[in-house]
Design a protein around this motif. Sequence first.
Motif, PDB file in Angstrom:
ATOM      1  N   ASP A  24     -34.629  -7.081 -10.088  1.00  0.00           N
ATOM      2  CA  ASP A  24     -33.254  -7.335  -9.596  1.00  0.00           C
ATOM      3  C   ASP A  24     -32.751  -8.291 -10.563  1.00  0.00           C
ATOM      4  O   ASP A  24     -33.454  -9.147 -10.979  1.00  0.00           O
ATOM      5  CB  ASP A  24     -33.215  -7.975  -8.085  1.00  0.00           C
ATOM      6  N   SER A  25     -31.323  -8.354 -10.710  1.00  0.00           N
ATOM      7  CA  SER A  25     -30.544  -9.254 -11.518  1.00  0.00           C
ATOM      8  C   SER A  25     -29.408  -9.627 -11.214  1.00  0.00           C
ATOM      9  O   SER A  25     -28.958  -8.607 -10.159  1.00  0.00           O
ATOM     10  CB  SER A  25     -30.754  -8.890 -12.885  1.00  0.00           C
ATOM     11  N   PHE A  26     -28.739 -10.600 -11.312  1.00  0.00           N
ATOM     12  CA  PHE A  26     -27.159 -10.686 -10.835  1.00  0.00           C
ATOM     13  C   PHE A  26     -26.759 -11.839 -11.730  1.00  0.00           C
ATOM     14  O   PHE A  26     -27.463 -12.810 -12.304  1.00  0.00           O
ATOM     15  CB  PHE A  26     -27.262 -11.276  -9.348  1.00  0.00           C
ATOM     16  N   LYS A  27     -25.404 -12.027 -11.563  1.00  0.00           N
ATOM     17  CA  LYS A  27     -24.831 -13.354 -12.682  1.00  0.00           C
ATOM     18  C   LYS A  27     -25.020 -14.202 -11.887  1.00  0.00           C
ATOM     19  O   LYS A  27     -24.575 -14.366 -10.564  1.00  0.00           O
ATOM     20  CB  LYS A  27     -23.188 -12.711 -12.787  1.00  0.00           C
ATOM     21  N   THR A  28     -25.425 -15.349 -12.516  1.00  0.00           N
ATOM     22  CA  THR A  28     -25.476 -16.652 -12.035  1.00  0.00           C
ATOM     23  C   THR A  28     -24.460 -17.723 -12.106  1.00  0.00           C
ATOM     24  O   THR A  28     -24.576 -18.970 -11.675  1.00  0.00           O
ATOM     25  CB  THR A  28     -26.864 -17.402 -12.692  1.00  0.00           C
ATOM     26  N   ASN A  29     -23.224 -17.239 -12.198  1.00  0.00           N
ATOM     27  CA  ASN A  29     -21.975 -18.186 -12.252  1.00  0.00           C
ATOM     28  C   ASN A  29     -21.818 -18.579 -10.937  1.00  0.00           C
ATOM     29  O   ASN A  29     -22.153 -17.941  -9.988  1.00  0.00           O
ATOM     30  CB  ASN A  29     -20.826 -17.412 -12.435  1.00  0.00           C
ATOM     31  N   ILE A  30     -21.583 -19.979 -10.810  1.00  0.00           N
ATOM     32  CA  ILE A  30     -21.430 -20.629  -9.251  1.00  0.00           C
ATOM     33  C   ILE A  30     -20.079 -21.446  -9.515  1.00  0.00           C
ATOM     34  O   ILE A  30     -19.731 -21.830 -10.495  1.00  0.00           O
ATOM     35  CB  ILE A  30     -22.522 -21.495  -9.009  1.00  0.00           C
ATOM     36  N   CYS A  31     -19.166 -21.075  -8.211  1.00  0.00           N
ATOM     37  CA  CYS A  31     -17.904 -22.104  -8.368  1.00  0.00           C
ATOM     38  C   CYS A  31     -17.775 -22.556  -7.016  1.00  0.00           C
ATOM     39  O   CYS A  31     -18.200 -22.076  -5.947  1.00  0.00           O
ATOM     40  CB  CYS A  31     -16.737 -21.189  -8.906  1.00  0.00           C
ATOM     41  N   ASN A  32     -16.668 -23.443  -6.759  1.00  0.00           N
ATOM     42  CA  ASN A  32     -16.556 -23.943  -5.610  1.00  0.00           C
ATOM     43  C   ASN A  32     -15.863 -22.837  -4.583  1.00  0.00           C
ATOM     44  O   ASN A  32     -15.207 -22.084  -5.038  1.00  0.00           O
ATOM     45  CB  ASN A  32     -15.754 -25.286  -5.587  1.00  0.00           C
ATOM     46  N   TRP A  33     -16.093 -23.315  -3.351  1.00  0.00           N
ATOM     47  CA  TRP A  33     -15.257 -22.379  -2.567  1.00  0.00           C
ATOM     48  C   TRP A  33     -13.992 -22.795  -2.026  1.00  0.00           C
ATOM     49  O   TRP A  33     -13.535 -23.711  -2.543  1.00  0.00           O
ATOM     50  CB  TRP A  33     -15.998 -22.859  -0.735  1.00  0.00           C
ATOM     51  N   PHE A  42     -15.324  -8.334  -7.054  1.00  0.00           N
ATOM     52  CA  PHE A  42     -15.423  -8.187  -8.578  1.00  0.00           C
ATOM     53  C   PHE A  42     -16.746  -7.271  -8.847  1.00  0.00           C
ATOM     54  O   PHE A  42     -16.736  -7.048  -9.959  1.00  0.00           O
ATOM     55  CB  PHE A  42     -15.345  -9.668  -8.870  1.00  0.00           C
ATOM     56  N   GLY A  43     -17.819  -7.337  -7.902  1.00  0.00           N
ATOM     57  CA  GLY A  43     -19.140  -6.762  -8.463  1.00  0.00           C
ATOM     58  C   GLY A  43     -19.977  -6.675  -7.183  1.00  0.00           C
ATOM     59  O   GLY A  43     -19.589  -7.358  -6.100  1.00  0.00           O
ATOM     60  N   GLN A  44     -20.932  -6.156  -7.375  1.00  0.00           N
ATOM     61  CA  GLN A  44     -21.859  -5.552  -6.249  1.00  0.00           C
ATOM     62  C   GLN A  44     -22.894  -7.053  -5.933  1.00  0.00           C
ATOM     63  O   GLN A  44     -23.396  -7.251  -5.076  1.00  0.00           O
ATOM     64  CB  GLN A  44     -22.931  -4.713  -6.721  1.00  0.00           C
ATOM     65  N   ASP A  45     -22.812  -8.037  -6.867  1.00  0.00           N
ATOM     66  CA  ASP A  45     -23.417  -9.209  -6.595  1.00  0.00           C
ATOM     67  C   ASP A  45     -22.632 -10.480  -6.275  1.00  0.00           C
ATOM     68  O   ASP A  45     -22.995 -11.606  -6.271  1.00  0.00           O
ATOM     69  CB  ASP A  45     -23.972  -9.910  -7.989  1.00  0.00           C
ATOM     70  N   ASP A  46     -21.240 -10.187  -5.742  1.00  0.00           N
ATOM     71  CA  ASP A  46     -20.363 -11.084  -5.267  1.00  0.00           C
ATOM     72  C   ASP A  46     -21.169 -11.682  -4.022  1.00  0.00           C
ATOM     73  O   ASP A  46     -21.603 -11.118  -3.220  1.00  0.00           O
ATOM     74  CB  ASP A  46     -19.048 -10.452  -4.617  1.00  0.00           C
ATOM     75  N   MET A  47     -21.196 -13.171  -4.013  1.00  0.00           N
ATOM     76  CA  MET A  47     -21.715 -13.806  -2.859  1.00  0.00           C
ATOM     77  C   MET A  47     -20.944 -15.098  -2.566  1.00  0.00           C
ATOM     78  O   MET A  47     -20.586 -15.754  -3.033  1.00  0.00           O
ATOM     79  CB  MET A  47     -23.352 -14.093  -3.187  1.00  0.00           C
ATOM     80  N   GLU A  48     -20.891 -15.038  -1.159  1.00  0.00           N
ATOM     81  CA  GLU A  48     -20.129 -16.303  -0.601  1.00  0.00           C
ATOM     82  C   GLU A  48     -21.476 -17.298  -0.055  1.00  0.00           C
ATOM     83  O   GLU A  48     -22.021 -16.656   0.944  1.00  0.00           O
ATOM     84  CB  GLU A  48     -19.085 -16.032   0.276  1.00  0.00           C
ATOM     85  N   PHE A  49     -21.637 -18.618  -0.543  1.00  0.00           N
ATOM     86  CA  PHE A  49     -22.949 -19.095   0.387  1.00  0.00           C
ATOM     87  C   PHE A  49     -22.477 -20.353   0.902  1.00  0.00           C
ATOM     88  O   PHE A  49     -21.595 -21.265   0.490  1.00  0.00           O
ATOM     89  CB  PHE A  49     -23.853 -19.322  -1.031  1.00  0.00           C
ATOM     90  N   GLU A  50     -23.438 -21.054   1.715  1.00  0.00           N
ATOM     91  CA  GLU A  50     -23.359 -22.359   1.869  1.00  0.00           C
ATOM     92  C   GLU A  50     -24.947 -22.710   1.920  1.00  0.00           C
ATOM     93  O   GLU A  50     -25.672 -22.376   2.903  1.00  0.00           O
ATOM     94  CB  GLU A  50     -22.770 -22.762   3.500  1.00  0.00           C
ATOM     95  N   ILE A  51     -25.048 -23.645   1.092  1.00  0.00           N
ATOM     96  CA  ILE A  51     -26.614 -24.098   0.899  1.00  0.00           C
ATOM     97  C   ILE A  51     -26.743 -25.700   0.904  1.00  0.00           C
ATOM     98  O   ILE A  51     -25.888 -26.265   0.041  1.00  0.00           O
ATOM     99  CB  ILE A  51     -27.165 -23.659  -0.504  1.00  0.00           C
ATOM    100  N   GLY A  56     -19.537 -22.196  -1.508  1.00  0.00           N
ATOM    101  CA  GLY A  56     -19.078 -21.870  -2.939  1.00  0.00           C
ATOM    102  C   GLY A  56     -19.465 -20.293  -3.118  1.00  0.00           C
ATOM    103  O   GLY A  56     -19.887 -19.433  -1.991  1.00  0.00           O
ATOM    104  N   TYR A  57     -19.032 -19.832  -4.202  1.00  0.00           N
ATOM    105  CA  TYR A  57     -19.253 -18.305  -4.506  1.00  0.00           C
ATOM    106  C   TYR A  57     -20.175 -18.194  -5.741  1.00  0.00           C
ATOM    107  O   TYR A  57     -20.293 -19.166  -6.375  1.00  0.00           O
ATOM    108  CB  TYR A  57     -18.005 -17.753  -4.901  1.00  0.00           C
ATOM    109  N   ALA A  58     -21.023 -17.015  -5.712  1.00  0.00           N
ATOM    110  CA  ALA A  58     -21.883 -16.809  -6.648  1.00  0.00           C
ATOM    111  C   ALA A  58     -21.840 -15.382  -7.290  1.00  0.00           C
ATOM    112  O   ALA A  58     -21.163 -14.535  -6.446  1.00  0.00           O
ATOM    113  CB  ALA A  58     -23.239 -17.335  -6.362  1.00  0.00           C
ATOM    114  N   GLY A  59     -22.187 -14.993  -8.498  1.00  0.00           N
ATOM    115  CA  GLY A  59     -22.021 -13.823  -8.999  1.00  0.00           C
ATOM    116  C   GLY A  59     -20.787 -13.465  -9.828  1.00  0.00           C
ATOM    117  O   GLY A  59     -20.195 -14.343 -10.235  1.00  0.00           O
ATOM    118  N   THR A  60     -20.435 -12.318  -9.764  1.00  0.00           N
ATOM    119  CA  THR A  60     -19.410 -11.758 -10.664  1.00  0.00           C
ATOM    120  C   THR A  60     -17.910 -12.617 -10.214  1.00  0.00           C
ATOM    121  O   THR A  60     -17.355 -12.892 -11.119  1.00  0.00           O
ATOM    122  CB  THR A  60     -19.257 -10.267 -10.373  1.00  0.00           C
TER     123      THR A  60
END
Length: 286
Positions: A24-33, A42-51, A56-60
């Motif tokens: 598996d692979s995905f874009k590792t860009n991270i930005c603030n929520w 934007f892409g199949q790897d779009d992720m909204e996270f709370e860790i 923030g958001y991660a992926g494309t």
Amino acid sequence: MSKLILGVDAGNYKAKVAGIYGLDSFKTNICNWFERDVEETFGQDDMEFEIDGRKGYAGTIAAYEDEFGDGTTYGDTKAHEDTKIRILLAIHRYIEKYCNGIDRVCIITGQPLKMHKENEKKKIIDMLKNEHQFIVNEKNVKFTIEDVRIAPEGSGAFWSNPNTGLMRIVDIGSGTVNLATIEDKKHIHKSSSTMNTGVETLRNKDDYEALARAIYQFATKLKWKNVDDIYVCGGIAEKIVPYLEKHFVRALPMQPLLKRQYDTIPVQPTFANAVGFYNIARGVFK
């Protein structure tokens, strides 16, 4: 199978993961929520996270929506919060894709050669080896990373398709280039090191000729010879080999081999570290 064993290459541009079920692979860009008025995909790897309290958001999506430009932490160490987020997301994605229900994981991940030191490795292990609970795309995620080991990038890639004799490995990443020497399956420290330059840090990201020249000049300081066997891995391996051949006549893209549940398959050079880490992990976490 109650425990999952993975090799995770948490790159600054893409994360690559190798395990018994595949890749598996995905874009590792991270930005603030931020609150989105239009929920564009934007892409199949779009992720909204709370860790750990960080949203923030991660992926494309993060590559497009980062308010402050390239939201990536570069450098010669992976001992920072972004690495933790990338690895947790990588494990979550792999479990969701291949083996829902798994909640125990052992991993090997990497650290650039130059900073493959005990104190830096301990920082990474301490932030990963634990029970983790977080949220991804409004789903509660929970698993335990039972054990973590840190392999040297570049040298770790050797184990994706090991051989005897002298091998020089050029591992080209987005933030660093690792130059590793392996002789008779042993890492040779005096002729291995890390350049603090990568594809994403170049002024012109498509200037492969300049990058190849810089790699060659750095390699000469390590006493590499232009007739050595040079194996190239990373996302641009196949593109840069013709330029490296001007300096190293025996330069070739690496050919990683992934042993899955029922077969062994060749995979792209970009997965060399992840597959190498996984092959090491299979021996360590029996």
